[in-house]
Design a protein around this motif. Structure first.
Motif, PDB file in Angstrom:
ATOM      1  N   GLN A 161     -25.965 -38.844  14.548  1.00 46.16           N
ATOM      2  CA  GLN A 161     -26.481 -39.368  13.077  1.00 46.16           C
ATOM      3  C   GLN A 161     -26.766 -40.476  13.017  1.00 46.16           C
ATOM      4  O   GLN A 161     -27.274 -41.931  13.783  1.00 46.16           O
ATOM      5  CB  GLN A 161     -24.865 -39.768  12.148  1.00 46.16           C
ATOM      6  N   PHE A 162     -28.199 -40.428  11.674  1.00 48.28           N
ATOM      7  CA  PHE A 162     -29.036 -42.022  11.278  1.00 48.28           C
ATOM      8  C   PHE A 162     -28.564 -42.385  10.696  1.00 48.28           C
ATOM      9  O   PHE A 162     -27.619 -42.215   9.531  1.00 48.28           O
ATOM     10  CB  PHE A 162     -30.307 -41.149  10.937  1.00 48.28           C
ATOM     11  N   LEU A 163     -28.426 -44.218  11.676  1.00 47.89           N
ATOM     12  CA  LEU A 163     -27.394 -45.452  10.825  1.00 47.89           C
ATOM     13  C   LEU A 163     -28.841 -45.834  10.026  1.00 47.89           C
ATOM     14  O   LEU A 163     -27.996 -46.086   8.712  1.00 47.89           O
ATOM     15  CB  LEU A 163     -27.229 -46.115  11.752  1.00 47.89           C
ATOM     16  N   GLY A 164     -29.733 -46.138  10.295  1.00 51.02           N
ATOM     17  CA  GLY A 164     -30.223 -46.802   9.333  1.00 51.02           C
ATOM     18  C   GLY A 164     -31.213 -47.088   9.585  1.00 51.02           C
ATOM     19  O   GLY A 164     -32.475 -47.050  10.893  1.00 51.02           O
ATOM     20  N   SER A 165     -32.603 -47.981   9.330  1.00 51.38           N
ATOM     21  CA  SER A 165     -34.251 -48.774  10.118  1.00 51.38           C
ATOM     22  C   SER A 165     -33.819 -50.251  10.187  1.00 51.38           C
ATOM     23  O   SER A 165     -33.399 -50.849   8.917  1.00 51.38           O
ATOM     24  CB  SER A 165     -35.508 -48.467   9.076  1.00 51.38           C
ATOM     25  N   ILE A 166     -34.161 -51.187  10.792  1.00 50.31           N
ATOM     26  CA  ILE A 166     -34.626 -52.174  11.455  1.00 50.31           C
ATOM     27  C   ILE A 166     -35.658 -52.685  12.012  1.00 50.31           C
ATOM     28  O   ILE A 166     -35.859 -52.711  12.778  1.00 50.31           O
ATOM     29  CB  ILE A 166     -33.573 -52.390  12.702  1.00 50.31           C
ATOM     30  N   GLU A 167     -36.208 -53.902  10.913  1.00 45.20           N
ATOM     31  CA  GLU A 167     -36.977 -54.715  11.648  1.00 45.20           C
ATOM     32  C   GLU A 167     -37.364 -55.516  12.817  1.00 45.20           C
ATOM     33  O   GLU A 167     -35.885 -55.977  13.464  1.00 45.20           O
ATOM     34  CB  GLU A 167     -37.450 -55.501  10.528  1.00 45.20           C
ATOM     35  N   THR A 168     -38.076 -56.053  13.892  1.00 46.30           N
ATOM     36  CA  THR A 168     -38.397 -56.559  14.107  1.00 46.30           C
ATOM     37  C   THR A 168     -39.462 -57.203  14.726  1.00 46.30           C
ATOM     38  O   THR A 168     -40.222 -56.539  14.132  1.00 46.30           O
ATOM     39  CB  THR A 168     -38.074 -55.538  15.862  1.00 46.30           C
ATOM     40  N   PRO A 169     -39.838 -58.285  15.095  1.00 45.46           N
ATOM     41  CA  PRO A 169     -41.450 -58.535  15.668  1.00 45.46           C
ATOM     42  C   PRO A 169     -41.711 -57.931  16.186  1.00 45.46           C
ATOM     43  O   PRO A 169     -40.856 -56.768  17.320  1.00 45.46           O
ATOM     44  CB  PRO A 169     -40.491 -60.181  16.346  1.00 45.46           C
ATOM     45  N   LEU A 205     -19.262 -45.303  -1.999  1.00 41.75           N
ATOM     46  CA  LEU A 205     -20.670 -46.896  -1.425  1.00 41.75           C
ATOM     47  C   LEU A 205     -19.992 -47.416  -2.597  1.00 41.75           C
ATOM     48  O   LEU A 205     -19.806 -47.357  -3.719  1.00 41.75           O
ATOM     49  CB  LEU A 205     -21.844 -45.660  -1.964  1.00 41.75           C
ATOM     50  N   GLU A 206     -19.877 -48.690  -2.015  1.00 42.07           N
ATOM     51  CA  GLU A 206     -20.675 -50.200  -2.724  1.00 42.07           C
ATOM     52  C   GLU A 206     -22.065 -49.720  -3.789  1.00 42.07           C
ATOM     53  O   GLU A 206     -22.983 -49.705  -3.255  1.00 42.07           O
ATOM     54  CB  GLU A 206     -20.193 -51.211  -2.348  1.00 42.07           C
ATOM     55  N   GLU A 207     -21.902 -51.410  -4.095  1.00 42.93           N
ATOM     56  CA  GLU A 207     -23.073 -51.823  -4.759  1.00 42.93           C
ATOM     57  C   GLU A 207     -24.139 -51.979  -3.412  1.00 42.93           C
ATOM     58  O   GLU A 207     -24.107 -52.864  -2.994  1.00 42.93           O
ATOM     59  CB  GLU A 207     -23.152 -52.992  -5.766  1.00 42.93           C
ATOM     60  N   GLY A 208     -25.418 -51.137  -4.146  1.00 51.56           N
ATOM     61  CA  GLY A 208     -26.253 -51.672  -3.206  1.00 51.56           C
ATOM     62  C   GLY A 208     -26.129 -50.784  -1.889  1.00 51.56           C
ATOM     63  O   GLY A 208     -27.151 -51.550  -0.836  1.00 51.56           O
ATOM     64  N   GLU A 209     -25.514 -49.887  -2.035  1.00 51.60           N
ATOM     65  CA  GLU A 209     -25.286 -48.905  -0.268  1.00 51.60           C
ATOM     66  C   GLU A 209     -25.548 -47.792  -0.980  1.00 51.60           C
ATOM     67  O   GLU A 209     -26.855 -47.552  -2.478  1.00 51.60           O
ATOM     68  CB  GLU A 209     -24.136 -48.194  -0.631  1.00 51.60           C
ATOM     69  N   ASP A 256     -27.201 -59.382  14.508  1.00 49.47           N
ATOM     70  CA  ASP A 256     -26.245 -59.059  14.510  1.00 49.47           C
ATOM     71  C   ASP A 256     -26.078 -57.424  14.149  1.00 49.47           C
ATOM     72  O   ASP A 256     -26.692 -56.903  13.358  1.00 49.47           O
ATOM     73  CB  ASP A 256     -26.273 -59.758  13.399  1.00 49.47           C
ATOM     74  N   ARG A 257     -24.425 -56.697  14.534  1.00 50.56           N
ATOM     75  CA  ARG A 257     -24.404 -55.718  14.313  1.00 50.56           C
ATOM     76  C   ARG A 257     -23.666 -54.743  12.943  1.00 50.56           C
ATOM     77  O   ARG A 257     -23.303 -53.912  13.178  1.00 50.56           O
ATOM     78  CB  ARG A 257     -24.269 -55.151  15.875  1.00 50.56           C
ATOM     79  N   GLY A 258     -23.951 -56.301  12.036  1.00 50.41           N
ATOM     80  CA  GLY A 258     -23.454 -55.981  10.928  1.00 50.41           C
ATOM     81  C   GLY A 258     -21.640 -55.622  10.966  1.00 50.41           C
ATOM     82  O   GLY A 258     -21.042 -55.613  12.054  1.00 50.41           O
ATOM     83  N   SER A 259     -20.650 -54.957  10.073  1.00 47.08           N
ATOM     84  CA  SER A 259     -19.488 -55.054  10.544  1.00 47.08           C
ATOM     85  C   SER A 259     -19.066 -53.730  11.283  1.00 47.08           C
ATOM     86  O   SER A 259     -19.515 -52.308  11.138  1.00 47.08           O
ATOM     87  CB  SER A 259     -18.799 -55.054   8.795  1.00 47.08           C
ATOM     88  N   GLY A 260     -18.024 -53.209  11.621  1.00 45.07           N
ATOM     89  CA  GLY A 260     -17.152 -52.326  12.466  1.00 45.07           C
ATOM     90  C   GLY A 260     -17.872 -51.549  13.095  1.00 45.07           C
ATOM     91  O   GLY A 260     -17.756 -50.327  13.188  1.00 45.07           O
ATOM     92  N   SER A 261     -19.384 -52.496  14.411  1.00 42.70           N
ATOM     93  CA  SER A 261     -20.273 -51.249  14.622  1.00 42.70           C
ATOM     94  C   SER A 261     -19.334 -51.310  15.891  1.00 42.70           C
ATOM     95  O   SER A 261     -18.952 -52.364  16.767  1.00 42.70           O
ATOM     96  CB  SER A 261     -21.662 -52.161  15.114  1.00 42.70           C
ATOM     97  N   ASP A 280     -25.757 -53.004   2.753  1.00 42.08           N
ATOM     98  CA  ASP A 280     -26.118 -54.330   3.133  1.00 42.08           C
ATOM     99  C   ASP A 280     -24.785 -55.141   3.855  1.00 42.08           C
ATOM    100  O   ASP A 280     -25.479 -55.213   4.349  1.00 42.08           O
ATOM    101  CB  ASP A 280     -25.482 -54.240   1.555  1.00 42.08           C
ATOM    102  N   HIS A 281     -23.723 -54.540   3.943  1.00 43.73           N
ATOM    103  CA  HIS A 281     -22.756 -55.293   4.588  1.00 43.73           C
ATOM    104  C   HIS A 281     -22.927 -55.136   6.012  1.00 43.73           C
ATOM    105  O   HIS A 281     -22.150 -55.525   7.025  1.00 43.73           O
ATOM    106  CB  HIS A 281     -21.594 -54.750   4.125  1.00 43.73           C
ATOM    107  N   THR A 282     -22.760 -53.774   6.534  1.00 40.31           N
ATOM    108  CA  THR A 282     -23.265 -53.276   7.714  1.00 40.31           C
ATOM    109  C   THR A 282     -24.815 -52.949   8.560  1.00 40.31           C
ATOM    110  O   THR A 282     -24.414 -52.309   9.706  1.00 40.31           O
ATOM    111  CB  THR A 282     -22.480 -51.184   7.996  1.00 40.31           C
TER     112      THR A 282
END
Length: 405
Positions: A355-363, A21-25, A394-399, A52-54
């Motif tokens: 596998q849970f990846l994360g949450s995304i905010e939408t309008p 993990l990097e900073e902010g992960e 934007d699906r981040g990097s590596g998606s 933060d990056h992905t």
């Protein structure tokens, strides 16, 4: 630096993202995968694997189709469905006309499909539009209980009837085309007032019925308005768990009730093959929930001309989720919103290994389709004027495409 913690048990294992993990992960992500007989259980804990990056992000601006005033082609009475084809064309259904209008990827009007009527290529109503990988456009007419198929340029191909017990209108995602060209239609399977049976009826590319999959049978609390002892209308108690269904482009069915954070993946026979869960705390009802419920009851009483209202009680907590979507790359989006009449503004995202990846905010919009780099949705302004927006995703990097696809 601390690595992501992944725990496997049972006989079945799948590769999951593990790394430093990097900073902010997130500091820790726990996934427990267990196999009991033929049932795979995937339990997620922690903040997910996005960093933060992905992490994926959705822009609130993008191409918008629809105007308050101007050219008639851009004025919609009621946007009931929209879909984007592989070549980027946008198909928008105006349920008030009813017809489908076709636009370029930049939002310029091209041509119309259909019109009011019951003949080939015509509609009495439209509540869903989907476009297959070959560009075939499928339009569902709930009033005539049929699906009409068109070529990419709007040429009528053929139609077929839907196997439904009665007229059903559904303004939420409930109609899909998979990569084999099969059409999947969500429908009620019975007419019992005590038990609601939800199913998915699958048709081959020629419109022949392939199978019916029983997805959910449940008894939910309802509010009934009666007059002279005769029920006039019934509807679910707000904030009560209601089944949600999604079908992937592989034809895999996912469903959940929302009473707990657990999503079942079904075989074609309707058997549960895996369960995906996430450890979350349900939120308490908002303070205005009771006032909102009373307003809904008053609206329904006025619609049916008055009557007596049955007793009801609201839950203390909101459902764990209210909406399931599968995007064009095979990822599962779980809408986190307690009131089913409102569009979720936050989604949890999983790959179809669970596998849970994360949450995304939408309008707060009604999502019709989630593409590789866009979200097509209905947005209404403060005056209720509808438009279709293509929001940049934007699906981040590596998606990449989900393992299911």
């Amino acid at each position: 630096m601390k690595g992501a913690l992944v725990v496997f048990s049972g006989l079945w294992m799948a590769p999951l993202l593990v790394g430093c993990l990097e900073e902010g992960e997130p500091s820790q992500h726990l996934v427990l995968i267990d196999t009991v007989g033929s049932l795979v259980r995937v339990e997620n804990d922690g903040p997910g694997v996005w960093t933060d990056h992905t992490a994926w992000r959705l822009d609130s601006t993008g191409v918008e189709i629809g105007k308050v005033a101007g050219e008639e082609e851009y004025l919609f009475g009621s946007v009931t469905a929209a879909a984007v084809s592989p070549d980027g064309r946008v198909y928008v259904a105006d349920g008030q006309v009813p017809e489908v209008r076709v636009f370029t990827p930049e939002g310029a009007f091209e041509f119309r499909i259909g019109g009011n009527g019951e003949g080939p290529g015509e509609f009495r109503a439209i509540d869903a539009v989907r476009v297959g990988e070959d560009g075939t456009v499928a339009v569902r007419d709930p009033r005539l209980s049929r699906v009409s198929l068109f070529g990419p340029s709007g040429t009528f191909l053929f139609l077929f009837r839907l196997d439904r017990p009665y007229l059903i209108y559904n303004n939420r995602p409930s109609f899909w085309i998979d990569r084999r060209g099969q059409v999947h239609d969500q429908t009620s399977l019975g007419v019992s007032p005590e038990v609601d049976s939800i199913g998915v009826v699958t048709y081959d590319p020629a419109g022949e019925q392939v199978r019916t999959t029983v997805v959910e049978e449940f008894t939910g609390p309802t509010i009934v308005i009666s007059r002279d002892g005769v029920p006039r209308v019934g509807f679910p108690v707000p904030y009560s768990p209601i089944p949600s269904v999604a079908v992937s482009d592989q034809g895999r069915i996912l469903t959940g009730l929302g009473s707990k954070y657990e999503i079942a993946m079904l075989s074609e026979a309707g058997d549960t093959t895996s369960l995906i869960s996430r450890a979350v705390a349900t939120e308490p009802l908002p303070p205005w929930a009771e006032d909102s419920t009373r307003a809904l009851i008053a609206e329904m009483r006025e619609t049916v001309g008055g009557g007596d209202v049955s007793s009801y009680s609201l839950r203390q907590h909101q459902p764990a989720f209210t909406l399931l979507l599968v995007d064009d790359l095979g990822y599962l989006w779980v809408g986190r919103e307690g009131d089913r009449r409102r569009h979720p503004a936050r989604y949890d995202v999983f790959d179809l290994e669970g596998q849970f990846l994360g949450s995304i905010e939408t309008p707060r919009v009604l999502i019709f389709q989630i593409g590789s780099d866009f979200v097509a949705a209905l947005r209404e302004d403060e005056l209720g004027v509808p438009s279709v927006v293509l929001l940049d995703l934007d699906r981040g990097s590596g998606s990449e495409r989900s393992p299911d696809a």
